[in-house]
Design a protein around this motif. Structure first.
Motif, PDB file in Angstrom:
ATOM      1  N   ASP A  31       0.731  -1.045  -0.016  1.00 43.60           N
ATOM      2  CA  ASP A  31      -0.068  -0.044   0.041  1.00 43.60           C
ATOM      3  C   ASP A  31       0.897   1.255  -0.189  1.00 43.60           C
ATOM      4  O   ASP A  31       0.466   2.404   0.027  1.00 43.60           O
ATOM      5  CB  ASP A  31      -0.969   0.137   1.196  1.00 43.60           C
ATOM      6  N   THR A  32       2.229   1.121  -0.144  1.00 43.08           N
ATOM      7  CA  THR A  32       3.111   2.350   0.199  1.00 43.08           C
ATOM      8  C   THR A  32       3.924   2.306  -1.120  1.00 43.08           C
ATOM      9  O   THR A  32       4.519   1.309  -1.406  1.00 43.08           O
ATOM     10  CB  THR A  32       3.744   2.422   1.330  1.00 43.08           C
ATOM     11  N   VAL A  33       4.013   3.641  -1.691  1.00 42.82           N
ATOM     12  CA  VAL A  33       4.934   3.886  -3.064  1.00 42.82           C
ATOM     13  C   VAL A  33       6.304   4.410  -2.518  1.00 42.82           C
ATOM     14  O   VAL A  33       6.158   5.470  -1.767  1.00 42.82           O
ATOM     15  CB  VAL A  33       4.148   4.710  -3.945  1.00 42.82           C
ATOM     16  N   ASN A  34       7.424   4.187  -2.563  1.00 43.47           N
ATOM     17  CA  ASN A  34       8.611   4.489  -2.088  1.00 43.47           C
ATOM     18  C   ASN A  34       9.558   4.873  -3.220  1.00 43.47           C
ATOM     19  O   ASN A  34       9.541   4.208  -4.230  1.00 43.47           O
ATOM     20  CB  ASN A  34       9.154   3.579  -1.317  1.00 43.47           C
ATOM     21  N   LEU A  35      10.393   6.003  -3.294  1.00 47.79           N
ATOM     22  CA  LEU A  35      11.758   6.385  -4.159  1.00 47.79           C
ATOM     23  C   LEU A  35      12.789   6.180  -3.224  1.00 47.79           C
ATOM     24  O   LEU A  35      12.771   7.321  -2.432  1.00 47.79           O
ATOM     25  CB  LEU A  35      11.440   7.502  -4.912  1.00 47.79           C
ATOM     26  N   VAL A  36      13.518   5.267  -3.403  1.00 44.28           N
ATOM     27  CA  VAL A  36      14.625   4.992  -2.169  1.00 44.28           C
ATOM     28  C   VAL A  36      15.748   5.508  -2.872  1.00 44.28           C
ATOM     29  O   VAL A  36      16.416   5.310  -4.050  1.00 44.28           O
ATOM     30  CB  VAL A  36      14.675   3.552  -1.883  1.00 44.28           C
ATOM     31  N   ASP A  37      16.490   6.376  -2.186  1.00 41.00           N
ATOM     32  CA  ASP A  37      18.122   6.848  -2.396  1.00 41.00           C
ATOM     33  C   ASP A  37      18.968   5.658  -2.008  1.00 41.00           C
ATOM     34  O   ASP A  37      19.212   5.029  -0.915  1.00 41.00           O
ATOM     35  CB  ASP A  37      18.392   8.105  -1.516  1.00 41.00           C
ATOM     36  N   ASP A  80      22.097   5.540  -2.065  1.00 39.72           N
ATOM     37  CA  ASP A  80      23.452   5.581  -1.411  1.00 39.72           C
ATOM     38  C   ASP A  80      23.146   5.671   0.123  1.00 39.72           C
ATOM     39  O   ASP A  80      23.957   5.539   0.764  1.00 39.72           O
ATOM     40  CB  ASP A  80      23.932   6.825  -1.771  1.00 39.72           C
ATOM     41  N   THR A  81      21.980   6.517   0.511  1.00 39.18           N
ATOM     42  CA  THR A  81      21.604   6.413   1.918  1.00 39.18           C
ATOM     43  C   THR A  81      20.535   5.573   2.564  1.00 39.18           C
ATOM     44  O   THR A  81      20.516   5.424   3.647  1.00 39.18           O
ATOM     45  CB  THR A  81      21.194   7.858   2.161  1.00 39.18           C
ATOM     46  N   GLY A  82      19.703   4.938   1.707  1.00 34.50           N
ATOM     47  CA  GLY A  82      18.644   3.807   2.132  1.00 34.50           C
ATOM     48  C   GLY A  82      17.287   4.925   2.462  1.00 34.50           C
ATOM     49  O   GLY A  82      16.500   4.351   2.892  1.00 34.50           O
ATOM     50  N   LYS A  83      17.588   6.432   2.495  1.00 35.89           N
ATOM     51  CA  LYS A  83      16.366   6.817   2.725  1.00 35.89           C
ATOM     52  C   LYS A  83      15.248   6.877   1.514  1.00 35.89           C
ATOM     53  O   LYS A  83      15.813   6.910   0.362  1.00 35.89           O
ATOM     54  CB  LYS A  83      16.766   8.701   3.011  1.00 35.89           C
ATOM     55  N   ALA A  84      14.335   6.856   2.103  1.00 35.50           N
ATOM     56  CA  ALA A  84      12.939   7.026   1.058  1.00 35.50           C
ATOM     57  C   ALA A  84      11.880   7.923   1.081  1.00 35.50           C
ATOM     58  O   ALA A  84      11.803   8.652   2.153  1.00 35.50           O
ATOM     59  CB  ALA A  84      11.987   5.890   1.313  1.00 35.50           C
ATOM     60  N   ASP A  85      11.450   8.576  -0.196  1.00 38.48           N
ATOM     61  CA  ASP A  85      10.332   9.652  -0.263  1.00 38.48           C
ATOM     62  C   ASP A  85       9.287   8.712  -0.676  1.00 38.48           C
ATOM     63  O   ASP A  85       9.099   8.032  -1.604  1.00 38.48           O
ATOM     64  CB  ASP A  85      10.706  10.290  -1.507  1.00 38.48           C
ATOM     65  N   SER A  86       8.283   8.708   0.327  1.00 40.93           N
ATOM     66  CA  SER A  86       7.252   7.778   0.490  1.00 40.93           C
ATOM     67  C   SER A  86       5.672   8.271   0.536  1.00 40.93           C
ATOM     68  O   SER A  86       5.540   9.530   1.121  1.00 40.93           O
ATOM     69  CB  SER A  86       7.383   6.805   1.584  1.00 40.93           C
ATOM     70  N   PHE A  87       4.818   7.401  -0.046  1.00 39.28           N
ATOM     71  CA  PHE A  87       3.395   8.055   0.072  1.00 39.28           C
ATOM     72  C   PHE A  87       2.456   6.602   0.419  1.00 39.28           C
ATOM     73  O   PHE A  87       2.905   5.677  -0.288  1.00 39.28           O
ATOM     74  CB  PHE A  87       2.782   8.496  -1.208  1.00 39.28           C
ATOM     75  N   ARG A  88       2.051   6.593   1.484  1.00 37.65           N
ATOM     76  CA  ARG A  88       1.026   5.432   1.839  1.00 37.65           C
ATOM     77  C   ARG A  88      -0.630   5.861   1.383  1.00 37.65           C
ATOM     78  O   ARG A  88      -0.977   6.823   1.639  1.00 37.65           O
ATOM     79  CB  ARG A  88       1.058   5.271   3.254  1.00 37.65           C
ATOM     80  N   PHE A  89      -1.101   4.920   0.682  1.00 34.45           N
ATOM     81  CA  PHE A  89      -2.391   4.949   0.232  1.00 34.45           C
ATOM     82  C   PHE A  89      -3.502   4.753   1.526  1.00 34.45           C
ATOM     83  O   PHE A  89      -2.940   4.154   2.526  1.00 34.45           O
ATOM     84  CB  PHE A  89      -2.891   4.119  -0.810  1.00 34.45           C
ATOM     85  N   VAL A 135      -0.562   9.193 -10.504  1.00 37.16           N
ATOM     86  CA  VAL A 135       0.587   9.739 -11.130  1.00 37.16           C
ATOM     87  C   VAL A 135       1.076  10.335 -10.114  1.00 37.16           C
ATOM     88  O   VAL A 135       0.629  11.542  -9.325  1.00 37.16           O
ATOM     89  CB  VAL A 135       0.265  10.707 -12.313  1.00 37.16           C
ATOM     90  N   PHE A 136       2.353  10.356  -9.904  1.00 32.83           N
ATOM     91  CA  PHE A 136       3.225  10.959  -8.854  1.00 32.83           C
ATOM     92  C   PHE A 136       4.320  11.829  -9.625  1.00 32.83           C
ATOM     93  O   PHE A 136       4.922  11.399 -10.484  1.00 32.83           O
ATOM     94  CB  PHE A 136       3.834   9.953  -7.854  1.00 32.83           C
ATOM     95  N   ASP A 137       4.668  13.018  -8.942  1.00 38.61           N
ATOM     96  CA  ASP A 137       5.779  13.675  -9.343  1.00 38.61           C
ATOM     97  C   ASP A 137       7.158  13.106  -8.608  1.00 38.61           C
ATOM     98  O   ASP A 137       7.020  12.900  -7.357  1.00 38.61           O
ATOM     99  CB  ASP A 137       5.905  15.207  -8.752  1.00 38.61           C
ATOM    100  N   ALA A 138       7.967  12.506  -9.378  1.00 35.39           N
ATOM    101  CA  ALA A 138       8.956  11.564  -8.962  1.00 35.39           C
ATOM    102  C   ALA A 138       9.928  12.222  -7.824  1.00 35.39           C
ATOM    103  O   ALA A 138      10.640  11.693  -7.210  1.00 35.39           O
ATOM    104  CB  ALA A 138       9.945  11.114  -9.963  1.00 35.39           C
ATOM    105  N   ALA A 196       6.268  12.108  -1.495  1.00 33.16           N
ATOM    106  CA  ALA A 196       5.372  12.191  -0.218  1.00 33.16           C
ATOM    107  C   ALA A 196       4.360  13.339  -0.460  1.00 33.16           C
ATOM    108  O   ALA A 196       3.403  12.967   0.458  1.00 33.16           O
ATOM    109  CB  ALA A 196       6.266  12.504   0.868  1.00 33.16           C
ATOM    110  N   ASP A 197       4.323  13.982  -1.255  1.00 29.28           N
ATOM    111  CA  ASP A 197       3.362  14.975  -1.663  1.00 29.28           C
ATOM    112  C   ASP A 197       2.012  14.383  -1.970  1.00 29.28           C
ATOM    113  O   ASP A 197       0.912  15.161  -1.968  1.00 29.28           O
ATOM    114  CB  ASP A 197       3.804  16.219  -2.233  1.00 29.28           C
ATOM    115  N   GLY A 198       2.152  13.275  -2.386  1.00 30.10           N
ATOM    116  CA  GLY A 198       0.926  12.496  -2.932  1.00 30.10           C
ATOM    117  C   GLY A 198       0.791  12.470  -4.463  1.00 30.10           C
ATOM    118  O   GLY A 198       1.356  13.123  -4.925  1.00 30.10           O
TER     119      GLY A 198
END
Length: 495
Positions: A406-412, A414-423, A464-467, A471-473
C-alpha cells in the motif's frame, strides 16, 4: 544453440500427465470467503473485455503523453473449478491511454492457444504453474503458455510475456492477439522470460530457464527485432529463475537453493523443495555471464534466499553492484491461500531490498540491507545497466499483516532514505514505474506512474506522482468505474 539438445532433459516446466484436476475445494472456499468479505473481489475471476474513460481527480501533467501497458492473470475459474495459485490465471492485457490530461482504458484476454482450447472445452485442460491439470496432452511449452506476466512494447510491436514459453504478440492499439513470436525457427516455443532488459543501445537481453535441465538459454535481440545472438549456460541444480539484471558488461542471475522434485503428480510450484536450510543447506548462487561472449564468467555464493525481482546493476571497476528483493523459503508457495480467499500473511513483511556487490578478484559476494519490506523494484530507463541512485519499490505499512502492498517509495540507494506515500486503508498498490520527462536531467526529473485498487469500491485507478515529491501524494488519480484484474508488470510507451 540447438533446441533439441536444450529440451533433451524434458520440457521447460518438466510436466508429465498425472491427475485430471486436484479438487474443487478452492472454488468453494473462495466464494464462501467472498460472501463474507466483498473486498476479495480484487482476486475474483474476470470475464470478457472492458473499456472506458477514467474520471481524473487532480491534474495529469501536460507532458505525460503515451500508453501505460500492463499485464497480469485474469481468468482463475472455468467450469466450476478455480486455480490453486495466483500465478496460474490466463493473461489479461491492459492499455491505459494518457493524452491531453485525459485517461482511457482497455482490457482484454490474451487469446493464447491455451485460452482458446479451454474456452471451447468449458474447463481447464493443461498444467499450470501451481495447479496440476492433465485433461489433455501437451504438445510443447506454448500449449501451457498463459501469457500473464508482463506487457512489453518493443521495436514497434507489443508482447505479452510468460516465462515458460514464447512471447505472444498483440496489436498495440486494440490488444487483439496476433500470435506467437518466434525469434528463430530452431527456438520455437523455447522459454523466454517475462523480464527482458532494454539496453542503452535499444537492444533487448533476455533468458529462458530450463529447470530440471540445468541450463539457461540466453537471447540478445536487436532494436528492430532480429535475433543478434543466442547461447546456453550450464547451471547445475537449476530450479525457478524468474528475473535477472544487466550491467554494462554482464548478465547476472540469482539461483535460489531449491531441489526440483521428480513427483509429476505435483504442480511445478509444488515440486520446488527448499534446500537452503539444514545440515546440507545450499547457498543462493549469483551466476555472472559475459555479454560479449554469452559465456559463464564467475559464480558467487550468498546466503540462501528466494528472489523474484531485481532493480538495476552497474559495473564498478573489478566489481558489479546490483539491487535485488530477497524473500524467505516460503515465498513461492505463499500465494495459494489467496486463491482460497484466505488472508495470507504479508509476503513483503518478510522481504527486504538488498544491495549486492560481487568482487571478481576475491570471488566474494557482499550483501547489505538497503530497504525493509518491499517488492516490485524499478529504475529510470536511462539508468539501466549504469550507475543509478534512485530505486522505486512498493512496501507495506506496519498496519498490514496481510498480503497487501500500500506504500509507494523512491529510495536513495546511497543512503537508504525513502520519499514515500501511503494509500488509504483498503487500497492496494500495484507496481509503479518511473517515466522520465523528455531530456530529463536527473533520476527524479519525471513521474512515478502506477495502478491502485480501491477494494472498498471494487474500482481501479491510475496514479501519477511527481518523482521528485512522492510524499506530497499523487498529482492525479484517474478512476475507472469498474474493477480490473491485479497486474504484475508493465511498461510505459511515450507518444
Amino acid at each position: 544453440m540447438n533446441r533439441r539438445q536444450l529440451l533433451a532433459s524434458g520440457a521447460a516446466l518438466g510436466l508429465l500427465p498425472a491427475t485430471a484436476f486436484p479438487n474443487t475445494d478452492t472454488f468453494k472456499q473462495f466464494h464462501a470467503a467472498r460472501e463474507r468479505d466483498p473486498t476479495l473481489a480484487v482476486l475474483a475471476n474476470m470475464v470478457g473485455e472492458r473499456a472506458g474513460d477514467a474520471v481524473v481527480k487532480g491534474r495529469i501533467p501536460a507532458d505525460l503523453d503515451g500508453v501505460f501497458f500492463r499485464n497480469g492473470p485474469g481468468r482463475f475459474e472455468l467450469g466450476g473449478e478455480r486455480y490453486h495459485h495466483w500465478f496460474d490465471g490466463d493473461g489479461y492485457a491492459q492499455r491505459w491511454q494518457i493524452s491531453q490530461g485525459k485517461v482511457s482504458h482497455r482490457g482484454a484476454f490474451v487469446a493464447t492457444q491455451k485460452f482458446i482450447d479451454e474456452s471451447e472445452a468449458g474447463q481447464f485442460l493443461y498444467p499450470a504453474f501451481g495447479t496440476q491439470i492433465t485433461r489433455r496432452g501437451i504438445r510443447g511449452n506454448d500449449t501451457m503458455n498463459a501469457a500473464n506476466t508482463n506487457l512489453l512494447p518493443f521495436g514497434g510491436r507489443l508482447y505479452a510475456l510468460w516465462e515458460g514459453g514464447s512471447a505472444t504478440e498483440l496489436d498495440p492499439r486494440t490488444l487483439a492477439t496476433v500470435g506467437i513470436r518466434t525469434w528463430r525457427d530452431d527456438l520455437k516455443s523455447m522459454p523466454f522470460s517475462a523480464h527482458p532488459k532494454i539496453d542503452q543501445d535499444g537492444s533487448m537481453w533476455n533468458f529462458g530457464a530450463l529447470p530440471g535441465g540445468g541450463r539457461l538459454a540466453l537471447y540478445h535481440v536487436g532494436p528492430d527485432g532480429p535475433l543478434l545472438a543466442a547461447g546456453v549456460v550450464e547451471v547445475p541444480q537449476l530450479a525457478m529463475v524468474h528475473d535477472f539484471v544487466i550491467s554494462g558488461q554482464h548478465l547476472i542471475f540469482l539461483v535460489p537453493p531449491y531441489d526440483l522434485l521428480a513427483d509429476t503428480a505435483l504442480s511445478f510450484a509444488e515440486r520446488h523443495a527448499w534446500a537452503g536450510s539444514g545440515p546440507a543447506a545450499r547457498p543462493m548462487r549469483a551466476v555472472v555471464v559475459s555479454k560479449a561472449t554469452l559465456q559463464l564468467r564467475q559464480v558467487f555464493d550468498l546466503d540462501p534466499h528466494m528472489v523474484f525481482h531485481f532493480g538495476n546493476a552497474f559495473d564498478d571497476g573489478q566489481t558489479t553492484r546490483f539491487d535485488a528483493v530477497l524473500h524467505g523459503a516460503g515465498a513461492l508457495a505463499s500465494f495459494g491461500a489467496l486463491m482460497r480467499g484466505e488472508r495470507a500473511p504479508n509476503l513483503a513483511a518478510h522481504s527486504f531490498t538488498a544491495q549486492i556487490r560481487l568482487d571478481y578478484a576475491s570471488g566474494k559476494a557482499h550483501q547489505a540491507r538497503l530497504f525493509g519490506n518491499s517488492e516490485f523494484p524499478r529504475v529510470m530507463p536511462q539508468t539501466v545497466g549504469r550507475r543509478h541512485r534512485k530505486l522505486a519499490v512498493l512496501s507495506s505499512a506496519a498496519r498490514n499483516r496481510e498480503h497487501i502492498l500500500d506504500t509507494v517509495n523512491l529510495v536513495d540507494t546511497d543512503t537508504g532514505k525513502a520519499d514515500s506515500f501511503r494509500f488509504d486503508a483498503g487500497w492496494l498498490a500495484e507496481e509503479h514505474v518511473l517515466v522520465p520527462r523528455r531530456n530529463a536531467r536527473s533520476e527524479t526529473d519525471g513521474y512515478l506512474l502506477g495502478v491502485v485498487q480501491d477494494a472498498r469500491r471494487s474500482e481501479t485507478l491510475l496514479s501519477v506522482f511527481d518523482a521528485a515529491h512522492v510524499a506530497d501524494g499523487p498529482l492525479a488519480l484517474a478512476r475507472l468505474g469498474y474493477r480490473t484484474p491485479i497486474c504484475f508488470h508493465g511498461n510505459f510507451l511515450p507518444a
